[in-house]
Design a protein around this motif. Structure first.
Motif, PDB file in Angstrom:
ATOM      1  N   ILE A  24      -3.145  12.377  -1.129  1.00 26.63           N
ATOM      2  CA  ILE A  24      -3.182  10.950  -0.817  1.00 26.63           C
ATOM      3  C   ILE A  24      -3.339  10.782   0.687  1.00 26.63           C
ATOM      4  O   ILE A  24      -2.641  11.423   1.474  1.00 26.63           O
ATOM      5  N   THR A  25      -4.276   9.917   1.100  1.00 28.57           N
ATOM      6  CA  THR A  25      -4.395   9.527   2.499  1.00 28.57           C
ATOM      7  C   THR A  25      -4.226   8.014   2.588  1.00 28.57           C
ATOM      8  O   THR A  25      -4.583   7.285   1.659  1.00 28.57           O
ATOM      9  N   GLN A  26      -3.679   7.560   3.701  1.00 23.66           N
ATOM     10  CA  GLN A  26      -3.397   6.141   3.856  1.00 23.66           C
ATOM     11  C   GLN A  26      -3.620   5.707   5.294  1.00 23.66           C
ATOM     12  O   GLN A  26      -3.272   6.417   6.237  1.00 23.66           O
ATOM     13  N   VAL A  50      -5.502   2.908   0.877  1.00 24.03           N
ATOM     14  CA  VAL A  50      -4.999   4.137   0.257  1.00 24.03           C
ATOM     15  C   VAL A  50      -6.137   4.806  -0.488  1.00 24.03           C
ATOM     16  O   VAL A  50      -6.986   4.131  -1.090  1.00 24.03           O
ATOM     17  N   GLU A  51      -6.167   6.127  -0.458  1.00 22.78           N
ATOM     18  CA  GLU A  51      -7.199   6.850  -1.204  1.00 22.78           C
ATOM     19  C   GLU A  51      -6.610   8.120  -1.796  1.00 22.78           C
ATOM     20  O   GLU A  51      -5.779   8.784  -1.163  1.00 22.78           O
ATOM     21  N   ALA A  76       0.828  -1.204   0.000  1.00 24.26           N
ATOM     22  CA  ALA A  76       0.000   0.000   0.000  1.00 24.26           C
ATOM     23  C   ALA A  76       0.863   1.255   0.000  1.00 24.26           C
ATOM     24  O   ALA A  76       0.537   2.253  -0.661  1.00 24.26           O
ATOM     25  N   GLU A  77       1.983   1.215   0.740  1.00 22.95           N
ATOM     26  CA  GLU A  77       2.904   2.356   0.742  1.00 22.95           C
ATOM     27  C   GLU A  77       3.514   2.570  -0.635  1.00 22.95           C
ATOM     28  O   GLU A  77       3.688   3.710  -1.091  1.00 22.95           O
ATOM     29  N   ALA A  91       0.808   4.197  -2.665  1.00 22.51           N
ATOM     30  CA  ALA A  91       0.647   5.599  -2.270  1.00 22.51           C
ATOM     31  C   ALA A  91       1.767   6.461  -2.841  1.00 22.51           C
ATOM     32  O   ALA A  91       1.530   7.575  -3.330  1.00 22.51           O
TER      33      ALA A  91
END
Length: 461
Positions: free
Chosen positions: A381-383, A388-389, A361-362, A365
């Motif tokens: 980007i928010t995680q 992740v979004e 996921a990182e 992102a």
């Protein structure tokens, strides 16, 4: 560099083209969608299944790991994963093995099994609360949590945060509008006035929270550790410590709903950040994709629950016999689901799984951040762990109102359809993606590359 804004007519042209492309390549789904209209309301078994970006519902043939295949034989890398329901992948092998082994050994008996003890022990060790009950969905578990909170405190008011998500619990279908609690728009068939017993405040607004708690009449605050369904909204530093202090000062219980934020890590956001809930709710991925949820309570709340039941048994006006507490459904905690949940907790939702998922996921992102920087997009980007979004705002929103203001439905729908037409699926209704143990780096690269191609078409083409 491309402009930071786009031409709406260009977006419309792209959307129309992508809709035509989808229709061309999905003849079998189109046929089934027409047939389904004769038997299913809206042509789908759940009405929101028709709210995707596609011109008609896409029908699935099978799913495994981090991908699925539709009825037209097209393969997709799945970054939606059932909007967390299959957060560890579709049909994880330990769960599939248990289903195959125990499928002929009974499902529902209305009696406990030995697996239930193992599940309760595992949940307690993982999340820190000693006592547990099982439900079928997180909506059920949240509904029961609110009922218990009101019962043991003798209070009726519940506080939620504007834009929150707690399933379809009636009480949470409220919003904040010009400082007042109001019903959510589009709330069909609502007969009771929810605002009578609900207060809505903005997430991260401690002053508003303190004011809402001041009358000393609040049974509980129902809270996602980070908001996840209106676009992700992360808590300010020390926000949860202040939330916990304020609730305790007013004798208000704290309910933490980790149904989405379980992506944070092995013990969810609760363990990672030392939260101390009185009640804890988790659904969706807890049984490997099968319907199940859990409700945990602290020792103090459990004691108050016992005292309440003891009082009711001695009061003829309160004693209603067995099984009439307003909580419980016949199929909840059935022995088949308990067996599956045990396998999922012990062999799938492991620390090793998170150690695999979160770096992926990182990586995703970081790829998205580089894309945003490359095109100078006013996105962020928010995680949260494996979640992740990307959001259409230059800075991460701090409240549900800010997150909602960043919505661009037409842009979002076009992006989702563009990705689908190229074998990539992300969560509908917002731009959320999950990485699971089966997620391939090549698929992550392809997702970022495909989104990059969309941005170039819209802004430069």
């Amino acid at each position: 560099m491309p402009p930071r804004s786009y031409d709406p007519s260009k977006l419309q042209q792209l959307a129309e083209r992508e809709a035509q492309t989808f229709s061309k390549h999905h003849p079998r789904s189109a046929q089934l969608a027409e047939e389904a209209k004769h038997y299913l309301y809206g042509g789908v078994p759940m009405h929101w299944m028709s709210d995707w970006s596609t011109p008609f519902p896409m029908f699935v043939q099978h799913a495994r790991g981090a991908e699925f295949t539709d009825v037209d034989g097209l393969r997709y890398a799945d970054f939606c994963l059932g909007d967390t329901g299959s957060m560890f992948g579709h049909s994880p092998e330990p769960v599939a093995n248990v289903i195959a082994e125990y499928a002929a050994q009974g499902y529902t008996t209305m009696l406990p099994s030995e697996d239930a003890i193992a599940v309760g022990r595992e949940l307690g060790q993982r999340f820190g609360l000693p006592y547990w009950q099982m439900a079928t969905t997180a909506t059920d578990a949240n509904r029961w949590a609110l009922r218990w909170a009101r019962a043991v405190t003798g209070r009726k008011i519940i506080i939620v945060f504007d834009g929150c998500y707690h399933g379809t619990v009636d009480e949470t279908m409220v919003r904040l509008q010009q400082g007042k609690t109001v019903h959510r728009k589009g709330l069909s068939g609502q007969a009771l006035d929810l605002t009578q017993y609900m207060r809505v405040v903005e997430f991260n607004d401690l002053e508003a929270l303190a004011h809402a708690l001041k009358p000393n009449d609040v049974a509980a605050v129902l809270c996602e550790p980070a908001m996840t369904n209106i676009g992700m909204v992360l808590p300010d530093k020390n926000y949860h410590q202040a939330l916990r202090r304020l609730t305790r000062e007013q004798g208000t219980l704290l309910i933490i709903d980790e149904t989405h934020t379980i992506s944070t890590g092995f013990g969810g956001y609760t363990k990672a950040f030392g939260l101390e809930p009185d009640l804890f709710v988790l659904g969706k991925p807890i049984a490997g994709g099968l319907p199940c949820s859990v409700l945990g309570v602290s020792a103090e709340v459990a004691q108050r629950m016992q005292q309440l039941k003891a009082q009711q048994r001695t009061d003829p006006e309160q004693h209603a016999g067995h099984g009439h507490s307003g909580m419980g459904t016949t199929l909840s905690a059935n022995m088949f689901t308990m067996r599956v949940m045990r396998a999922n907790l012990e062999q799938v939702m492991t620390e090793a799984a998170y150690a695999d998922m979160i770096p992926k996921a990182e990586y995703l992102a970081q790829g998205l951040r580089e894309l945003i920087s490359k095109h100078q997009l006013p996105w962020c980007i928010t995680q949260i762990g494996a979640r992740v979004e990307f959001q259409f705002s230059a800075t991460a929103p701090r409240t549900g109102r800010e997150a909602e203001a960043a919505f661009d439905d037409e842009l979002e729908q076009c992006i989702h359809l563009y990705l689908l037409n190229r074998g990539m699926m992300i969560t509908p209704f917002h731009n959320m993606m999950l990485a699971c143990p089966a997620t391939q780096t090549t698929d992550i690269d392809q997702l970022v590359t495909t989104l990059d191609a969309f941005v170039q078409e819209l802004y430069q083409g």
